[in-house]
Design a protein around this motif. Structure first.
Motif, PDB file in Angstrom:
ATOM      1  N   SER A  44       0.832  -1.219   0.000  1.00 33.09           N
ATOM      2  CA  SER A  44       0.000   0.000   0.000  1.00 33.09           C
ATOM      3  C   SER A  44       0.864   1.266   0.000  1.00 33.09           C
ATOM      4  O   SER A  44       1.627   1.510   0.939  1.00 33.09           O
ATOM      5  N   LEU A  45       0.728   2.061  -1.073  1.00 30.73           N
ATOM      6  CA  LEU A  45       1.447   3.338  -1.140  1.00 30.73           C
ATOM      7  C   LEU A  45       0.888   4.319  -0.126  1.00 30.73           C
ATOM      8  O   LEU A  45       1.623   5.081   0.502  1.00 30.73           O
ATOM      9  N   ALA A  46      -0.441   4.297   0.063  1.00 31.77           N
ATOM     10  CA  ALA A  46      -1.059   5.216   1.027  1.00 31.77           C
ATOM     11  C   ALA A  46      -0.525   4.942   2.428  1.00 31.77           C
ATOM     12  O   ALA A  46      -0.279   5.870   3.204  1.00 31.77           O
ATOM     13  N   LEU A  47      -0.338   3.662   2.749  1.00 34.43           N
ATOM     14  CA  LEU A  47       0.195   3.305   4.060  1.00 34.43           C
ATOM     15  C   LEU A  47       1.654   3.740   4.193  1.00 34.43           C
ATOM     16  O   LEU A  47       2.069   4.265   5.226  1.00 34.43           O
ATOM     17  N   LEU A  48       2.437   3.529   3.128  1.00 37.31           N
ATOM     18  CA  LEU A  48       3.836   3.973   3.135  1.00 37.31           C
ATOM     19  C   LEU A  48       3.935   5.491   3.194  1.00 37.31           C
ATOM     20  O   LEU A  48       4.808   6.044   3.852  1.00 37.31           O
ATOM     21  N   SER A  49       3.010   6.182   2.496  1.00 34.54           N
ATOM     22  CA  SER A  49       3.006   7.646   2.531  1.00 34.54           C
ATOM     23  C   SER A  49       2.649   8.139   3.928  1.00 34.54           C
ATOM     24  O   SER A  49       3.210   9.127   4.423  1.00 34.54           O
ATOM     25  N   ASP A  50       1.735   7.423   4.566  1.00 35.92           N
ATOM     26  CA  ASP A  50       1.380   7.757   5.940  1.00 35.92           C
ATOM     27  C   ASP A  50       2.574   7.513   6.866  1.00 35.92           C
ATOM     28  O   ASP A  50       2.831   8.286   7.801  1.00 35.92           O
ATOM     29  N   ALA A  51       3.322   6.438   6.600  1.00 32.75           N
ATOM     30  CA  ALA A  51       4.524   6.137   7.388  1.00 32.75           C
ATOM     31  C   ALA A  51       5.586   7.215   7.188  1.00 32.75           C
ATOM     32  O   ALA A  51       6.250   7.642   8.141  1.00 32.75           O
ATOM     33  N   LEU A  52       5.738   7.666   5.932  1.00 31.68           N
ATOM     34  CA  LEU A  52       6.705   8.733   5.643  1.00 31.68           C
ATOM     35  C   LEU A  52       6.315  10.009   6.366  1.00 31.68           C
ATOM     36  O   LEU A  52       7.158  10.708   6.952  1.00 31.68           O
ATOM     37  N   HIS A  53       5.014  10.300   6.351  1.00 28.95           N
ATOM     38  CA  HIS A  53       4.526  11.477   7.077  1.00 28.95           C
ATOM     39  C   HIS A  53       4.772  11.317   8.577  1.00 28.95           C
ATOM     40  O   HIS A  53       5.186  12.254   9.264  1.00 28.95           O
ATOM     41  N   ASN A  54       4.561  10.104   9.085  1.00 29.53           N
ATOM     42  CA  ASN A  54       4.824   9.843  10.494  1.00 29.53           C
ATOM     43  C   ASN A  54       6.293  10.009  10.836  1.00 29.53           C
ATOM     44  O   ASN A  54       6.637  10.496  11.919  1.00 29.53           O
ATOM     45  N   LEU A 130      -4.381   1.794  14.123  1.00 29.53           N
ATOM     46  CA  LEU A 130      -3.306   2.083  15.078  1.00 29.53           C
ATOM     47  C   LEU A 130      -2.873   3.540  14.959  1.00 29.53           C
ATOM     48  O   LEU A 130      -2.688   4.237  15.965  1.00 29.53           O
ATOM     49  N   GLY A 131      -2.746   4.013  13.718  1.00 25.16           N
ATOM     50  CA  GLY A 131      -2.346   5.409  13.478  1.00 25.16           C
ATOM     51  C   GLY A 131      -3.358   6.399  14.010  1.00 25.16           C
ATOM     52  O   GLY A 131      -2.998   7.421  14.606  1.00 25.16           O
ATOM     53  N   ILE A 132      -4.636   6.094  13.825  1.00 28.40           N
ATOM     54  CA  ILE A 132      -5.704   6.984  14.312  1.00 28.40           C
ATOM     55  C   ILE A 132      -5.662   7.091  15.836  1.00 28.40           C
ATOM     56  O   ILE A 132      -5.748   8.185  16.401  1.00 28.40           O
ATOM     57  N   LEU A 160      -2.140  16.263  13.683  1.00 25.81           N
ATOM     58  CA  LEU A 160      -3.543  16.320  13.263  1.00 25.81           C
ATOM     59  C   LEU A 160      -3.702  15.847  11.820  1.00 25.81           C
ATOM     60  O   LEU A 160      -4.597  15.046  11.506  1.00 25.81           O
ATOM     61  N   THR A 161      -2.823  16.329  10.943  1.00 26.21           N
ATOM     62  CA  THR A 161      -2.904  15.920   9.531  1.00 26.21           C
ATOM     63  C   THR A 161      -2.603  14.433   9.390  1.00 26.21           C
ATOM     64  O   THR A 161      -3.184  13.754   8.538  1.00 26.21           O
ATOM     65  N   ASP A 162      -1.715  13.922  10.240  1.00 20.35           N
ATOM     66  CA  ASP A 162      -1.409  12.500  10.157  1.00 20.35           C
ATOM     67  C   ASP A 162      -2.579  11.651  10.646  1.00 20.35           C
ATOM     68  O   ASP A 162      -2.839  10.571  10.116  1.00 20.35           O
ATOM     69  N   MET A 163      -3.295  12.140  11.647  1.00 17.01           N
ATOM     70  CA  MET A 163      -4.487  11.424  12.107  1.00 17.01           C
ATOM     71  C   MET A 163      -5.542  11.390  10.993  1.00 17.01           C
ATOM     72  O   MET A 163      -6.161  10.359  10.731  1.00 17.01           O
ATOM     73  N   LEU A 164      -5.720  12.540  10.329  1.00 10.07           N
ATOM     74  CA  LEU A 164      -6.671  12.603   9.219  1.00 10.07           C
ATOM     75  C   LEU A 164      -6.226  11.707   8.064  1.00 10.07           C
ATOM     76  O   LEU A 164      -7.051  11.076   7.390  1.00 10.07           O
ATOM     77  N   ALA A 165      -4.896  11.661   7.844  1.00 10.79           N
ATOM     78  CA  ALA A 165      -4.366  10.790   6.797  1.00 10.79           C
ATOM     79  C   ALA A 165      -4.666   9.329   7.117  1.00 10.79           C
ATOM     80  O   ALA A 165      -5.027   8.543   6.225  1.00 10.79           O
ATOM     81  N   SER A 166      -4.543   8.950   8.380  1.00  4.19           N
ATOM     82  CA  SER A 166      -4.837   7.573   8.794  1.00  4.19           C
ATOM     83  C   SER A 166      -6.322   7.249   8.602  1.00  4.19           C
ATOM     84  O   SER A 166      -6.678   6.120   8.238  1.00  4.19           O
ATOM     85  N   VAL A 167      -7.183   8.235   8.835  1.00  6.29           N
ATOM     86  CA  VAL A 167      -8.619   8.053   8.585  1.00  6.29           C
ATOM     87  C   VAL A 167      -8.861   7.792   7.097  1.00  6.29           C
ATOM     88  O   VAL A 167      -9.620   6.887   6.714  1.00  6.29           O
ATOM     89  N   ALA A 168      -8.168   8.574   6.259  1.00  6.11           N
ATOM     90  CA  ALA A 168      -8.294   8.400   4.807  1.00  6.11           C
ATOM     91  C   ALA A 168      -7.795   7.018   4.380  1.00  6.11           C
ATOM     92  O   ALA A 168      -8.414   6.346   3.542  1.00  6.11           O
TER      93      ALA A 168
END
Length: 305
Positions: A44-54, A130-132, A160-168
Motif C-alpha cells: 500500500s502506497l497510502a500506508l507507506l506515505s502515511d509512514a513517511l509522514h509519520n 493504530l495510526g488513528i 492532526l494531519t497524520d491522524m486525518l491521513a490515517s482516517v483516509a
C-alpha cells in the motif's frame, strides 16, 4: 529602555509541554515502524506515505522538543535574547518538511495511477486504526498549547494531519477490501498531500514573517505614529522598527523628536505614557525610544539603517 509587559509561562507549564512532546515522539516512532513494515508487506502506497509522514512527524517533534528546552535557557552576554527564537526556527523547519513530503507523495501517487497494484487491505485497515488511535492521543496532548505557541502549533498540525491521513487510509482499506477499488490508494495519497501543502504553507508563511523581522500583520505603523504624536510635546516619530521576537514579545524601536528641550524626568513621564499606549492599543510589550531635540537627521517614518 522601557518596561516589559510580557507574561511568561511557568516552568511547570513548560515541563508539562515537554513531557507531552516526549510521549508523542514515542507514539509516532511506534506508528512509523509498524506502518513501514505493513506498507512493504501489503504493497500500500497510502500506508507507506502515511509512514513517511509519520517519520517526518518524529523528526518535527524531536526538533520541537529540543526547541522547547532551548527556549527556557537563560540569556547571556553573547546571547542577549537567549534562545527565544528556537521555537520559531522549529516551526519553520517543520512547515518546510510538511510541504516537501507532500510534493514527494504526489509524484509517487501519479505513478501509481498509471499502474494500480493489488494491496493486502486487511493489514492496511488494522495499521491505519493504530495510526488513528496513537495520533489521536498525541493531538489531545498538544491541543491546548497549540493555540498560544507557534512551535507547538507546528507539531500539533503534523499530528492532526497524520491522524486525518490515517482516517483516509482506513477508508481506502475498507473500499479495497469490499469493492476491490485499488486506485483509491493513489487518490487518497494525493488528497493527503494536498492537505499537507495547505496547512504547511500557512505556517511556513507565518514563521518566515517572524524570522525576517517583518511587522506583525495586525499592526499598522501609521496608526501607531499618529497615536504617539497626539501626546503633548511630541513633534515627530521616525526611524520606526517593529518586529516579533517570538510568540510572547513584540518589540518597537523609534526616534522621537520633541518640541522642547525637556529634562530626563519629563522624558520618563512621556515614555511611561507611550509604553502604556503601545501595550494596551497595539500589544507591543518591549519599547526602545531614542529622544531627540533639534537634531539634523532624516525624519522619514522608515529609514534603511
Amino acid at each position: 529602555m522601557g518596561h516589559s509587559h510580557a507574561h511568561n509561562h511557568s516552568h511547570r507549564h513548560g515541563d508539562i509541554k515537554g513531557k507531552n512532546l516526549l510521549i508523542s515522539i514515542l507514539l509516532n516512532i511506534l506508528i512509523t515502524v509498524a506502518q513501514v513494515i505493513g506498507g512493504i508487506i501489503s504493497g500500500s502506497l497510502a500506508l507507506l506515505s502515511d509512514a513517511l509522514h509519520n517519520f517526518s512527524d518524529v523528526l518535527s517533534l524531536v526538533i520541537s522538543y529540543i526547541a522547547n528546552i532551548l527556549s527556557k535557557k537563560a540569556a547571556s552576554t553573547n546571547k542577549t535574547f537567549g534562545y527565544k527564537r528556537a521555537e520559531i526556527i522549529a516551526a519553520f523547519i517543520n512547515a518546510s518538511t510538511l510541504v516537501i513530503v507532500a510534493i514527494l507523495l504526489i509524484i509517487e501517487a501519479i505513478d501509481r495511477f498509471t499502474e494500480p497494484q493489488e494491496i493486502a487491505s486487511e493489514l492496511v485497515i488494522w495499521l491505519s486504526l493504530l495510526g488513528i488511535i496513537a495520533n489521536g492521543i498525541s493531538v489531545l496532548l498538544l491541543r491546548k498549547d497549540s493555540d498560544s505557541n507557534m512551535n507547538m502549533r507546528s507539531a500539533y498540525l503534523h499530528l492532526l494531519t497524520d491522524m486525518l491521513a490515517s482516517v483516509a487510509v482506513l477508508i481506502g482499506g475498507l473500499m479495497m477490501k469490499y469493492f476491490e477499488v485499488y486506485w483509491i490508494d493513489a487518490l487518497l495519497t494525493v488528497i493527503i498531500a494536498l492537505y499537507l501543502i495547505y496547512v504547511g504553507y500557512d505556517l511556513l508563511k507565518t514563521s518566515t514573517r517572524v524570522l525576517m523581522l517583518f511587522t506583525p500583520t495586525e499592526i499598522q505603523v501609521n496608526d501607531i505614529v499618529a497615536k504617539v504624536c497626539e501626546i503633548e510635546g511630541i513633534k515627530n516619530m521616525h526611524h520606526v522598527h517593529i518586529w516579533q521576537l517570538n510568540e510572547d514579545e513584540v518589540h518597537l524601536e523609534a526616534h522621537l523628536d520633541f518640541e522642547n528641550n525637556i529634562n530626563l524626568s519629563e522624558f520618563d513621564e512621556k515614555l511611561d505614557a507611550i509604553e502604556e499606549l503601545l501595550y494596551h492599543d497595539f500589544g507591543i510589550n518591549h519599547v526602545n525610544i531614542q529622544p531627540e531635540y533639534g537634531k539634523c537627521d532624516s525624519k522619514d517614518l522608515i529609514v534603511q539603517d
